[in-house]
Design an enzyme around this catalytic site. Structure first.
Site, PDB file in Angstrom:
ATOM      1  N   TYR A 257       0.833  -1.198   0.000  1.00  0.00           N
ATOM      2  CA  TYR A 257       0.000   0.000   0.000  1.00  0.00           C
ATOM      3  C   TYR A 257       0.874   1.256   0.000  1.00  0.00           C
ATOM      4  O   TYR A 257       1.371   1.699   1.032  1.00  0.00           O
ATOM      5  CB  TYR A 257      -0.930   0.021   1.210  1.00  0.00           C
TER       6      TYR A 257
ATOM      7  N   HIS B 199       0.125 -12.267   1.537  1.00  0.00           N
ATOM      8  CA  HIS B 199      -0.645 -11.303   0.747  1.00  0.00           C
ATOM      9  C   HIS B 199      -0.735 -11.756  -0.712  1.00  0.00           C
ATOM     10  O   HIS B 199       0.262 -11.782  -1.421  1.00  0.00           O
ATOM     11  CB  HIS B 199       0.031  -9.934   0.819  1.00  0.00           C
TER      12      HIS B 199
END
Length: 304
Positions: free
Chosen positions: A46, A129
């Site tokens: 992110y 992830h």
């Protein structure tokens, strides 16, 4: 370890799509805290680490035992001299490039670098992830590395975060993970998570965190429009969302209010993680969660 029913998803404060100032990001996190949120989810992906830095800065003076932080492994950030802007949806300089790495050493390095960006001695939850194209390595290397770190007390819980159900189900069956973060697959418009994954997690004692309850925007307002899973919404889904809004209206409820309330009805779901980019968004969403939803809404709404 307890998580609050609603968690703060921090991709937006990593400058997802548009840039925010540090002050705006801090105000969003402060508003989440004031609203009672104590679970904060982040990842190196992110904003090339920007989200982690902002989460760490905003929480630094809070009592560490009062909140839960999760971050993710699988993408290492390598310095890059290419210049320009990030090409994966975040409005940040391309100072680094993402390198997929689910190896044992990659997991340990990823967590060490995340802790440095967060300014913390530990994170509570570590998630693999998006291992979609790296399942074998995730299963044979990343998972054992995370299990070892859990046994050593470096992290309290381990799991995986994905936007598909099949591979998460495989991980639940084949490993001893504690939690899955399921994005976009348990919402009013896509209930595929309840077919196999959520019952499996309930049976195995694996907690489910649900993200993407607005399906990237289509369910975020009472007048549905815009995107579904980060692409223009197909006409049939747009009409279905609008039909749901009409049902909600008959019951005195708004569509985003129902979207936020829906996942927590399932006993496997421990928290709904909501991506929020401003104090105003936090206040608006959390005000909706304070409103009651009549039980007789659900049979009508879920039949649309």
């Amino acid at each position: 370890m307890n998580v609050t029913p609603y968690g703060f998803g921090s991709a937006p404060i990593g400058n997802l799509f548009t840039a925010l100032s540090d002050e705006e990001a801090a105000a969003a996190i402060d508003a989440a805290w004031d609203a009672g949120i104590r679970y904060f989810d982040t990842a190196p992906h992110y904003g090339l680490g920007l989200s982690e830095r902002r989460i760490g800065a905003a929480l630094r003076d809070r009592p560490r035992e009062d909140y839960v932080v999760s971050t993710k492994v699988g993408r290492l950030l390598e310095p890059s001299s290419a210049g320009g802007r990030d090409d994966q949806g975040f409005d940040v300089p391309a100072t680094h490039r993402r390198v997929w790495d689910f190896s044992r050493d990659g997991v340990r390095r990823s967590l060490e670098e995340s802790l440095e960006r967060l300014g913390l001695d530990s994170v509570d939850i570590a998630l693999m992830h998006d291992p979609d194209a790296h399942y074998k390595e995730a299963l044979s290397e990343a998972y054992p590395a995370l299990a070892e770190l859990r046994a050593q007390g470096v992290v309290k819980a381990i799991g995986a975060g994905m936007n598909q159900t099949r591979m998460l189900g495989d991980l639940v069956r084949e490993t001893d993970i504690d939690v899955v973060l399921l994005a976009g697959r348990y919402s009013l418009l896509d209930r595929s998570g309840e077919e196999e994954l959520l019952p499996l997690c309930l049976d195995r004692g694996v907690s489910v965190f649900v993200g993407g309850v607005f399906n990237s925007g289509l369910l975020a307002t009472h007048d549905p429009a815009g995107t579904y899973d980060y692409a223009p919404a197909p006409a049939e889904l747009l009409e279905r969302a609008r039909a749901m809004a009409r049902v909600c209206e008959r019951h005195g409820v708004t569509l985003p209010q129902a979207a936020l309330a829906f996942p927590l009805r399932h006993p496997a779901v421990a928290s709904v993680v909501v991506g929020m980019r401003s104090a105003a968004e936090v206040e608006q969403n959390m005000a909706l969660t304070d409103l009651s939803v009549p039980d007789d809404l659900w049979p009508d709404l879920l039949s649309v």
